[in-house]
Design a protein around this motif. Structure first.
Motif, PDB file in Angstrom:
ATOM      1  N   ARG A  69      18.076  -4.331  49.669  1.00 44.16           N
ATOM      2  CA  ARG A  69      18.163  -3.995  49.407  1.00 44.16           C
ATOM      3  C   ARG A  69      18.974  -2.454  49.191  1.00 44.16           C
ATOM      4  O   ARG A  69      19.665  -1.866  50.194  1.00 44.16           O
ATOM      5  N   ASP A  70      18.990  -1.696  48.670  1.00 45.46           N
ATOM      6  CA  ASP A  70      19.518  -0.601  48.528  1.00 45.46           C
ATOM      7  C   ASP A  70      19.560   0.600  48.029  1.00 45.46           C
ATOM      8  O   ASP A  70      19.228   1.035  46.875  1.00 45.46           O
ATOM      9  N   ASN A  71      18.766   1.100  48.680  1.00 45.25           N
ATOM     10  CA  ASN A  71      17.575   2.275  48.400  1.00 45.25           C
ATOM     11  C   ASN A  71      17.963   3.416  47.832  1.00 45.25           C
ATOM     12  O   ASN A  71      18.395   4.327  47.199  1.00 45.25           O
ATOM     13  N   ALA A  72      19.652   3.726  48.176  1.00 43.96           N
ATOM     14  CA  ALA A  72      20.317   5.266  47.809  1.00 43.96           C
ATOM     15  C   ALA A  72      20.789   5.093  46.553  1.00 43.96           C
ATOM     16  O   ALA A  72      20.652   5.689  46.084  1.00 43.96           O
ATOM     17  N   ASN A  73      20.581   3.898  46.082  1.00 44.13           N
ATOM     18  CA  ASN A  73      21.172   3.943  44.879  1.00 44.13           C
ATOM     19  C   ASN A  73      20.306   2.875  44.093  1.00 44.13           C
ATOM     20  O   ASN A  73      20.122   2.665  42.631  1.00 44.13           O
ATOM     21  N   SER A  74      19.296   2.326  44.516  1.00 41.57           N
ATOM     22  CA  SER A  74      17.891   1.952  43.645  1.00 41.57           C
ATOM     23  C   SER A  74      18.601   0.870  43.117  1.00 41.57           C
ATOM     24  O   SER A  74      17.997   0.624  42.015  1.00 41.57           O
ATOM     25  N   THR A  75      18.792  -0.376  44.135  1.00 47.69           N
ATOM     26  CA  THR A  75      18.627  -1.192  43.783  1.00 47.69           C
ATOM     27  C   THR A  75      18.715  -2.451  44.593  1.00 47.69           C
ATOM     28  O   THR A  75      19.045  -2.118  45.945  1.00 47.69           O
ATOM     29  N   VAL A  76      18.609  -3.223  44.130  1.00 45.97           N
ATOM     30  CA  VAL A  76      17.452  -4.725  44.527  1.00 45.97           C
ATOM     31  C   VAL A  76      19.172  -5.870  44.396  1.00 45.97           C
ATOM     32  O   VAL A  76      19.211  -5.791  42.963  1.00 45.97           O
ATOM     33  N   TYR A  77      19.738  -6.646  44.810  1.00 48.28           N
ATOM     34  CA  TYR A  77      20.522  -7.208  45.051  1.00 48.28           C
ATOM     35  C   TYR A  77      19.245  -9.355  45.791  1.00 48.28           C
ATOM     36  O   TYR A  77      18.984  -8.961  46.289  1.00 48.28           O
ATOM     37  N   LEU A  78      20.329 -10.334  45.178  1.00 46.61           N
ATOM     38  CA  LEU A  78      20.019 -11.375  44.885  1.00 46.61           C
ATOM     39  C   LEU A  78      21.416 -12.125  45.058  1.00 46.61           C
ATOM     40  O   LEU A  78      22.362 -12.513  44.547  1.00 46.61           O
ATOM     41  N   GLN A  79      21.005 -12.303  46.626  1.00 45.83           N
ATOM     42  CA  GLN A  79      22.955 -13.680  46.694  1.00 45.83           C
ATOM     43  C   GLN A  79      22.994 -14.553  47.370  1.00 45.83           C
ATOM     44  O   GLN A  79      21.472 -15.000  48.227  1.00 45.83           O
ATOM     45  N   MET A  80      22.608 -15.383  45.845  1.00 42.21           N
ATOM     46  CA  MET A  80      22.749 -17.148  46.297  1.00 42.21           C
ATOM     47  C   MET A  80      23.748 -17.783  46.294  1.00 42.21           C
ATOM     48  O   MET A  80      25.031 -18.560  45.649  1.00 42.21           O
ATOM     49  N   ASN A  81      23.740 -18.487  47.429  1.00 35.89           N
ATOM     50  CA  ASN A  81      24.639 -19.335  47.939  1.00 35.89           C
ATOM     51  C   ASN A  81      24.937 -20.535  47.778  1.00 35.89           C
ATOM     52  O   ASN A  81      22.894 -20.898  47.571  1.00 35.89           O
ATOM     53  N   SER A  82      25.178 -21.554  47.176  1.00 36.77           N
ATOM     54  CA  SER A  82      25.016 -23.451  47.786  1.00 36.77           C
ATOM     55  C   SER A  82      24.364 -23.659  46.693  1.00 36.77           C
ATOM     56  O   SER A  82      23.324 -24.222  46.354  1.00 36.77           O
ATOM     57  N   LEU A  83      24.656 -22.708  45.350  1.00 40.72           N
ATOM     58  CA  LEU A  83      23.675 -23.221  44.352  1.00 40.72           C
ATOM     59  C   LEU A  83      24.175 -24.196  43.882  1.00 40.72           C
ATOM     60  O   LEU A  83      25.295 -25.334  44.166  1.00 40.72           O
ATOM     61  N   LYS A  84      22.775 -25.009  43.154  1.00 41.31           N
ATOM     62  CA  LYS A  84      22.977 -26.136  43.061  1.00 41.31           C
ATOM     63  C   LYS A  84      22.370 -26.446  41.568  1.00 41.31           C
ATOM     64  O   LYS A  84      21.681 -25.669  40.243  1.00 41.31           O
ATOM     65  N   PRO A  85      22.442 -27.268  40.370  1.00 37.24           N
ATOM     66  CA  PRO A  85      22.676 -27.815  39.026  1.00 37.24           C
ATOM     67  C   PRO A  85      20.567 -26.945  38.774  1.00 37.24           C
ATOM     68  O   PRO A  85      20.009 -27.077  37.908  1.00 37.24           O
ATOM     69  N   GLU A  86      19.450 -28.135  39.612  1.00 36.79           N
ATOM     70  CA  GLU A  86      18.171 -27.163  39.869  1.00 36.79           C
ATOM     71  C   GLU A  86      18.032 -25.625  39.663  1.00 36.79           C
ATOM     72  O   GLU A  86      16.896 -24.862  38.987  1.00 36.79           O
ATOM     73  N   ASP A  87      19.137 -25.272  39.657  1.00 34.83           N
ATOM     74  CA  ASP A  87      18.990 -23.522  39.931  1.00 34.83           C
ATOM     75  C   ASP A  87      19.153 -22.763  38.487  1.00 34.83           C
ATOM     76  O   ASP A  87      18.556 -21.122  38.249  1.00 34.83           O
ATOM     77  N   THR A  88      19.903 -23.374  37.893  1.00 38.02           N
ATOM     78  CA  THR A  88      19.933 -22.843  36.217  1.00 38.02           C
ATOM     79  C   THR A  88      18.754 -22.326  35.406  1.00 38.02           C
ATOM     80  O   THR A  88      17.768 -22.970  35.624  1.00 38.02           O
ATOM     81  N   ALA A  89      19.053 -21.424  35.503  1.00 40.88           N
ATOM     82  CA  ALA A  89      17.286 -20.409  34.889  1.00 40.88           C
ATOM     83  C   ALA A  89      17.415 -19.009  34.236  1.00 40.88           C
ATOM     84  O   ALA A  89      19.073 -18.321  34.647  1.00 40.88           O
ATOM     85  N   VAL A  90      17.086 -18.326  33.583  1.00 35.40           N
ATOM     86  CA  VAL A  90      17.311 -17.005  34.005  1.00 35.40           C
ATOM     87  C   VAL A  90      16.075 -16.439  34.496  1.00 35.40           C
ATOM     88  O   VAL A  90      15.460 -16.940  34.977  1.00 35.40           O
TER      89      VAL A  90
END
Length: 120
Positions: A69-90
């Protein structure tokens, strides 16, 4: 009020970074979670971050995804590495002042979702 972005299409093994931004309030005092929902399946918790930075991850993403998270910019991130087909979703972000509310999928606010598609 929560805007999720950063989704897209990648090949297996690739990476994406999702962002969750708050437009009308600061997220600094909120627990923020990322969830995902594949077609025909329930919405699952992926990761949660507390205002102080402590994190919780679902077992199926441990070691591959990182929430921050970056509280100064009121933003939260999700870094996704080594993605797999089963990670497919909304992927949805959500926020609440209550950890329990996020964990039980009853947050105060939901983002609109961003599609992640991973091809093999």
């Amino acid at each position: 009020q929560l805007q999720a972005s950063g989704g897209g299409s990648v090949q297996a093994g690739g990476s994406l970074r999702l962002s969750c931004a708050a437009s009308e309030r600061t997220l600094s005092n909120y627990y923020v979670g990322w969830f995902r929902q594949a077609p025909g399946k329930q919405r699952d918790l992926v990761a949660v971050i507390a205002s102080g930075g402590s994190t919780t991850y679902a077992n199926f993403v441990k070691g591959r995804f990182t929430i921050s998270r970056d509280n100064a910019n009121s933003t939260v991130y999700l870094q996704m590495n080594s993605l797999k087909p089963e990670d497919t979703a909304v992927y949805y972000c959500a926020a609440s002042r209550s950890y329990l509310a996020v964990m039980t999928k009853q947050p105060s606010y939901w983002g609109q979702g961003t599609q992640v598609t991973v091809s093999s």
